[in-house]
Design an enzyme around this catalytic site. Structure first.
Site, short mmCIF file in Angstrom:
data_model
loop_
_atom_site.label_atom_id
_atom_site.label_comp_id
_atom_site.label_asym_id
_atom_site.label_seq_id
_atom_site.Cartn_x
_atom_site.Cartn_y
_atom_site.Cartn_z
CB SER A 171 -6.77 9.51 0.20
OG SER A 171 -8.07 9.03 0.07
CE1 TYR A 215 -5.40 5.76 -3.74
CE2 TYR A 215 -7.15 6.13 -2.36
CZ TYR A 215 -6.16 6.76 -3.11
OH TYR A 215 -6.43 7.95 -3.45
#
Length: 594
Positions: free
Chosen positions: A464, A477
């Site tokens: 990501s 995350y």
């Protein structure tokens, strides 16, 4: 040595007896596999086993090889004309009333080109798949064109193929090839194949190898010089042809097939990132392509039209169809979003798909639609990637039932927002188990299978933009994705020597379901739903489709890219992470409007 499950018979022709092995239902379309030099029919064993569930599969030892007898005298006993007689005798014995589908590798392909370009075989062949073996007539014209119209490029192509053909010159010398094969070369050949081609030990090569190779030298002596000097002018294929070209073939240049459409108007081209002995190293890939091509052309035979009246082309039409057709691609998190889009993109390129997700219904829908958009085969598997034992069972099942994965896409992931102090140890464990350990399990299990096969492959890990952009509200995350990025970089270094590429895909804001399903640590149930709805609206307004991420995945594999930021914001943040990390730290302090 007999092929497991096969029945054998002997076909007599021109004073020799050919050993013919058959598998599968004789009522089904017949596929004839012709081996090359210095092989016997056992080189096809693994491909034949995969085809036998759907076809009547026939293998035979070429004269002088395996359990077939040799002509006497040897000189003049291996001409293409006599090899054509042998093929027709086998075809008449195993499929007297219907044309057969022909597949040849190496010298099996060389002689099969003769079978499909001479008039006396018309009506006996429905299609031809050529692997690592050119027509000697086409080769002769290829040489003539470059000699009569010399250019620097033409000269380079001639010299390049001339260097690759060194063994042909050696085989034309008297006595020496026979002495070498019956002596040290014959003993060392299995080890040479294991080292240079990563051919696994087993039922191949057989004990008859030294004798087979000595006899097979006459294939070259009886045919090569004569055909290259005086190539036929009428060597046009009267059947559809599928050409499979291993890009790492040490004996044949890809340029050798330039202009082949002139001689084979109904031509389908495939490339395979592998070396020469693909019947042993990539049997699953070959079987898939052969089955697809045979089925397409058998349909025309069944309808009573001319064999291959349609081009017989594969249904896959997406970008990179030539690159990924027939490959086995496993995608985790495939029930929706980026995972589903990636599975579909590979399916459109003709890959076989294994769609993995803990959502059984979603994985099944992805597999079903993958078949509709071009995948020759697609399967759904229900697995939680964070469960190590379940992943081990999945890897065992995939290897046993579908083959070794060519491309692994570790895409499964979950979202978690909330400050560090609001995030519990259970929250951290859940995120790391899926986002990081799920990737570790996939890389370890399927990466090991790729490495042991020795034929390369590619691993794609979905990271990501959060992997290099810190955030006060996404500590768990961001940490999980940063770990995935670093793991990918480490594996890329380790696997480079095994021809296994590793890419990290770093999307930004992509319109998927992750925003609406992400948890917000420290928030009440009502507040959770409010934030999820708001996040989903923000992602929806950005409206960056997952299909564009899937395109980036395929491109990353083709180009062997290390880190691929996707979306404008991901590329911008990547730039800042490398040239202005202080700016990223300032951005990290901003509290997002959720």
């Amino acid at each position: 040595m007999s092929i497991e499950g096969a029945t054998e018979r002997w076909v007599r022709t021109d004073g020799v007896e050919l050993c013919v092995a058959e598998l599968g239902d004789a009522a089904r379309p017949t596929v004839v596999l012709v081996h090359g030099y210095p092989d016997s029919k056992e080189v096809w064993a693994q491909v034949a086993a995969r085809l036998a569930d759907h076809f009547h599969v026939v293998l035979y030892d070429v004269r002088g090889h395996g359990r077939s007898t040799a002509p006497a005298p040897l000189r003049g006993g291996f001409t293409l004309e006599k090899l054509t007689d042998d093929f027709l005798a086998v075809a008449d014995a195993v499929s007297p009333d219907r044309p057969v589908h022909l597949v040849g590798h190496d010298w099996g392909s060389v002689q099969a080109w003769e079978f499909v370009t001479v008039g006396r075989t018309e009506g006996r062949v429905a299609s031809f798949t050529s692997i690592s073996g050119p027509s000697l007539d086409h080769f002769g014209h290829w040489i003539r064109k470059r000699v009569t119209r010399p250019t620097p490029r033409a000269a380079a192509q001639l010299l390049g193929q001339g260097a690759k053909s060194w063994y042909v010159y050696m085989l034309h010398t008297p006595v020496l090839p026979e002495l070498a094969w019956r002596g040290p070369l014959g003993k060392r050949w299995p080890g040479i194949l294991r080292r240079t081609e990563k051919v696994a030990a087993g039922d191949y090569p057989t004990a008859s190898l030294p004798r087979d190779a000595a006899h097979g030298a006459w294939l070259y002596r009886d045919n090569v010089r004569a055909r290259l000097h005086r190539p036929r002018a009428d060597a046009y294929a009267h059947v559809p042809v599928q050409l499979i070209t291993p890009t790492g073939d040490m004996f044949l240049s890809e340029r050798l097939y330039d202009g082949l459409e002139r001689w084979a108007p109904r031509l389908v081209r495939r490339t395979l990132p592998a070396k020469h002995w693909v019947p042993r190293t990539r049997p699953d890939r070959l079987a898939s392509w052969i089955a697809e091509f045979v089925t397409a052309n058998e349909d025309t035979v069944s309808r009573g039209t001319a064999a291959g009246a349609a081009p017989g082309s594969a249904p896959a039409s997406g970008p990179y169809a030539e690159r990924f057709g027939g490959q086995l691609v496993l995608v985790t998190g495939a029930a929706g979003g980026i995972g589903r889009a990636t599975a579909h993109a590979f399916a459109e390129a003709g890959a076989r798909i294994v769609a993995v997700d803990r959502d059984a219904e979603g994985a099944a829908r992805t597999a079903e639609t993958a078949r509709l958009v071009g995948a020759p085969e697609a399967w759904a598997e229900t697995v939680d990637v964070s469960d190590e034992r379940a992943m081990e069972k999945l890897a065992e099942k995939v290897a046993a039932e579908y083959g070794v994965v060519d491309v692994l896409v570790n895409n499964a992931g979950i979202g978690l927002a909330g400050s560090f102090l609001d995030t519990t140890s259970e929250d951290w464990k859940e995120v790391l188990d899926v986002n990081l350990w799920g990737v570790i399990h996939g890389c370890r299990l399927f990466g090991r299978q790729m490495a042991e096969r020795g034929q390369g492959g590619h691993i794609v890990n979905t990271a990501s933009a959060a992997a290099y952009q810190p955030s006060r509200t996404l500590p768990a995350y961001c940490t999980s994705k940063a770990a995935v990025l670093m793991l990918s970089e480490c594996l890329r270094a380790e696997f480079a020597g095994r021809d296994i590429g590793v890419s990290a895909i770093c999307p930004g804001f992509v319109n998927t379901g992750i925003a609406s399903t992400a948890r917000f640590a420290g928030a009440s149930a009502e507040e959770q739903k409010r934030r999820q709805r708001k996040a989903a609206r923000l992602y929806g307004r950005r409206n960056y489709p997952p299909e564009k991420v899937a395109e980036a995945v395929l491109e990353a594999v083709v180009r062997d890219q290390a880190v691929v930021p996707v979306t404008a914001e991901a590329r911008g943040l990547r730039f800042l992470s490398r040239f202005s990390p202080r700016a990223l730290r300032a951005i990290a302090r901003i509290d997002p409007p959720l």
